[in-house]
Design an enzyme around this catalytic site. Structure first.
Site, PDB file in Angstrom:
ATOM      1  N   CYS A 112      33.654 -17.958 -49.078  1.00 60.35           N
ATOM      2  CA  CYS A 112      32.348 -17.304 -49.241  1.00 60.35           C
ATOM      3  C   CYS A 112      31.356 -18.166 -50.015  1.00 60.35           C
ATOM      4  CB  CYS A 112      32.516 -15.964 -49.937  1.00 60.35           C
ATOM      5  SG  CYS A 112      33.648 -14.901 -49.067  1.00 60.35           S
ATOM      6  N   HIS A 248      26.130 -13.072 -53.077  1.00 68.26           N
ATOM      7  CA  HIS A 248      27.034 -12.952 -51.926  1.00 68.26           C
ATOM      8  C   HIS A 248      27.281 -11.470 -51.670  1.00 68.26           C
ATOM      9  CE1 HIS A 248      30.322 -13.196 -49.237  1.00 68.26           C
ATOM     10  NE2 HIS A 248      31.239 -12.856 -50.131  1.00 68.26           N
ATOM     11  N   ASN A 278      30.462  -8.286 -44.853  1.00 62.03           N
ATOM     12  CA  ASN A 278      30.735  -9.524 -45.584  1.00 62.03           C
ATOM     13  C   ASN A 278      30.889 -10.669 -44.581  1.00 62.03           C
ATOM     14  OD1 ASN A 278      31.771 -11.688 -46.993  1.00 62.03           O
ATOM     15  ND2 ASN A 278      33.292 -10.505 -48.125  1.00 62.03           N
TER      16      ASN A 278
HETATM   17  O1  UT7 Z   1      34.077 -12.071 -50.234  1.00 66.01           O
HETATM   18  C1  UT7 Z   1      35.144 -12.570 -50.976  1.00 66.01           C
HETATM   19  C2  UT7 Z   1      35.484 -11.756 -52.115  1.00 66.01           C
HETATM   20  N1  UT7 Z   1      35.959 -10.457 -51.685  1.00 66.01           N
HETATM   21  C3  UT7 Z   1      35.692  -9.433 -52.436  1.00 66.01           C
HETATM   22  O2  UT7 Z   1      34.976  -9.583 -53.394  1.00 66.01           O
HETATM   23  C4  UT7 Z   1      36.330  -8.115 -52.116  1.00 66.01           C
HETATM   24  C5  UT7 Z   1      36.646  -7.427 -53.414  1.00 66.01           C
HETATM   25  N2  UT7 Z   1      37.308  -6.148 -53.274  1.00 66.01           N
HETATM   26  C6  UT7 Z   1      36.728  -5.048 -52.795  1.00 66.01           C
HETATM   27  O3  UT7 Z   1      35.621  -5.093 -52.299  1.00 66.01           O
HETATM   28  C7  UT7 Z   1      37.459  -3.732 -52.934  1.00 66.01           C
HETATM   29  O4  UT7 Z   1      38.596  -3.924 -53.748  1.00 66.01           O
HETATM   30  C8  UT7 Z   1      37.893  -3.113 -51.578  1.00 66.01           C
HETATM   31  C9  UT7 Z   1      36.679  -2.582 -50.825  1.00 66.01           C
HETATM   32  C10 UT7 Z   1      38.639  -4.125 -50.736  1.00 66.01           C
HETATM   33  C11 UT7 Z   1      38.832  -1.921 -51.803  1.00 66.01           C
HETATM   34  O5  UT7 Z   1      38.212  -0.982 -52.670  1.00 66.01           O
HETATM   35  P1  UT7 Z   1      38.972  -0.416 -53.945  1.00 66.01           P
HETATM   36  O6  UT7 Z   1      38.106   0.594 -54.538  1.00 66.01           O
HETATM   37  O7  UT7 Z   1      39.393  -1.571 -54.778  1.00 66.01           O
HETATM   38  O8  UT7 Z   1      40.197   0.311 -53.285  1.00 66.01           O
HETATM   39  P2  UT7 Z   1      41.769   0.041 -53.491  1.00 66.01           P
HETATM   40  O9  UT7 Z   1      42.179  -1.202 -52.803  1.00 66.01           O
HETATM   41  O10 UT7 Z   1      42.126   0.223 -54.933  1.00 66.01           O
HETATM   42  O11 UT7 Z   1      42.361   1.260 -52.690  1.00 66.01           O
HETATM   43  C12 UT7 Z   1      42.119   2.618 -53.080  1.00 66.01           C
HETATM   44  C13 UT7 Z   1      42.686   3.544 -52.016  1.00 66.01           C
HETATM   45  C14 UT7 Z   1      44.109   3.194 -51.594  1.00 66.01           C
HETATM   46  O12 UT7 Z   1      44.783   4.383 -51.336  1.00 66.01           O
HETATM   47  P3  UT7 Z   1      45.798   5.005 -52.425  1.00 66.01           P
HETATM   48  O13 UT7 Z   1      46.847   3.962 -52.658  1.00 66.01           O
HETATM   49  O14 UT7 Z   1      44.952   5.263 -53.646  1.00 66.01           O
HETATM   50  O15 UT7 Z   1      46.310   6.239 -51.760  1.00 66.01           O
HETATM   51  C15 UT7 Z   1      43.912   2.447 -50.298  1.00 66.01           C
HETATM   52  O16 UT7 Z   1      45.029   2.547 -49.446  1.00 66.01           O
HETATM   53  O17 UT7 Z   1      41.871   3.446 -50.826  1.00 66.01           O
HETATM   54  C16 UT7 Z   1      42.732   3.198 -49.703  1.00 66.01           C
HETATM   55  N3  UT7 Z   1      41.992   2.439 -48.708  1.00 66.01           N
HETATM   56  C17 UT7 Z   1      41.265   3.010 -47.741  1.00 66.01           C
HETATM   57  N4  UT7 Z   1      41.035   4.321 -47.437  1.00 66.01           N
HETATM   58  C18 UT7 Z   1      40.234   4.562 -46.397  1.00 66.01           C
HETATM   59  C19 UT7 Z   1      41.898   1.093 -48.603  1.00 66.01           C
HETATM   60  N5  UT7 Z   1      41.108   0.781 -47.554  1.00 66.01           N
HETATM   61  C20 UT7 Z   1      40.705   1.956 -46.995  1.00 66.01           C
HETATM   62  C21 UT7 Z   1      39.887   2.301 -45.913  1.00 66.01           C
HETATM   63  N6  UT7 Z   1      39.665   3.595 -45.651  1.00 66.01           N
HETATM   64  N7  UT7 Z   1      39.297   1.355 -45.152  1.00 66.01           N
END
Ligand code: UT7
Length: 321
Positions: A112, A248, A278
């Site tokens: 990125c 970004h 993204n």
């Molecule tokens: O560009 C390069 C750099 N990249 C980034 O900066 C990305 C950084 N990370 C993020 O943007 C976020 O961490 C994400 C958007 C990827 C995920 O968001 P989060 O708030 O950190 O969610 P999480 O990974 O902690 O997951 C929370 C819950 C989980 O369920 P449980 O275990 O709490 O039951 C996931 O399984 O959300 C669930 N989950 C989803 N639910 C519905 C993960 N993806 C999805 C989805 N739809 N697409």
């Protein structure tokens, strides 16, 4: 002597995938995607479009807007982590399509941060007098390395291209640029396949992006805050003196958290994540183009760019258009 961005061009594939389309594919919801990421839709290349095609369209637009003859270009640098093929590089492909010969053309693999890395290097070429007109590109087809059955990643990534023409200038253009990396975090965001250690295999998921999203999130916010503070301090500026913040576009919550820590009002932040998703190395030039085209970013404005991506890699640039 400075180098200065003369123009920005960008290109998005016509094919749009909405959150509702993704609801039909994986266990997700428009509400989750919007609230957790800020994304509403993204553009995805069709099967005939590769990264160089998006890069070329963006480059042609930047060349047109700068009003230059393409033959003036004496340097091409492309930030991408999704090149068409292992070799030749995407820069060479653009060079050929633009009918250019002999100028250096290469790609930067900084995920990125690819556009900021490319900008940083082109800036040095211009300041050293080695380049008089550089084409700097960030372009990606992340859709090709996204597992469309993995809800953790497929809701985030997208395709697009952005390009800038850089020339020497006596008046301030690029005021400052800084790039960095820390390979200790390489296991938080990666694609296991490559051309050397692990050739791609269709049998497993090794050619897809793997991400520990929430761990990436935490490091990203801290690092982005510190590099922005550093850039502002080292240039004796204050947040008030920054007209536009063009980060970004990875997650609206990361952007808001960094803006909050910097005390930067969101009104000064260019956000395209909702429409673009993204797009990795393409996200900053795409966002810059939106801000310039819709009239928010004006000549003379001071702009803070910043990126963070796999590696981890990061970069900042302060510029005046
Ligand atoms: O560009 C390069 C750099 N990249 C980034 O900066 C990305 C950084 N990370 C993020 O943007 C976020 O961490 C994400 C958007 C990827 C995920 O968001 P989060 O708030 O950190 O969610 P999480 O990974 O902690 O997951 C929370 C819950 C989980 O369920 P449980 O275990 O709490 O039951 C996931 O399984 O959300 C669930 N989950 C989803 N639910 C519905 C993960 N993806 C999805 C989805 N739809 N697409």
């Amino acid at each position: 002597m400075y180098s200065r961005i003369e123009s920005i061009g960008s290109f998005l594939p016509e094919n749009i995938i909405t959150n509702q389309d993704l609801e039909k594919r994986v266990d997700t919801s428009d509400e989750w995607i919007r609230t957790r990421t800020g994304i509403k839709q993204r553009s995805i290349a069709n099967e005939n479009q590769a990264t160089s095609d998006l890069a070329l369209e963006a480059s042609r637009e930047a060349i047109k807007k700068a009003g230059i003859n393409p033959k003036e270009i004496d340097l091409i640098i492309v930030g991408t982590c999704t090149p068409d093929v292992a070799t030749p590089n995407v820069g060479v492909m653009i060079q050929k399509e633009l009918g250019l010969k002999n100028c250096p053309a290469f790609s930067i693999e900084a995920a990125c941060s690819g556009f900021i890395y490319a900008l940083n290097i082109a800036n040095k070429f211009i300041l050293s007098g080695e380049s008089k007109c550089a084409l700097v590109v960030g372009a990606e087809t992340l859709s090709r390395i996204t597992d469309w059955n993995d809800r953790n990643t497929c809701v985030l990534f997208a395709d697009g291209g952005g390009a800038a023409i850089l020339k020497p200038s006596e008046t301030p253009g690029i005021l400052y640029s800084d790039i960095g990396a820390d390979g200790a975090y390489s296991d938080l965001l990666y694609v296991p396949y490559g051309t050397s250690r692990r050739p791609p295999s269709e049998k497993d998921n090794n050619h897809f992006l793997h991400m520990k999203g929430n761990e990436v999130f935490k490091v990203a916010v801290k690092k982005l805050e510190s590099i922005a503070v550093n850039a502002i301090k080292r240039n004796n500026l204050s947040v008030e003196k920054i007209d536009w913040f063009v980060p970004h576009q990875a997650n609206i919550r990361i952007i808001q958290a960094v803006a909050r820590r910097l005390k930067m009002p969101m009104e000064k932040v260019i956000v395209t994540l909702d429409q673009h998703g993204n797009t990795s190395a393409a996200s900053i030039p795409l966002a810059l183009d939106v801000g310039i085209t819709d009239g928010r970013i004006k000549k003379g404005d001071t702009i803070l760019l910043q990126s963070f991506g796999a590696g981890f890699t990061w970069g900042t640039a302060l510029l005046r258009l």
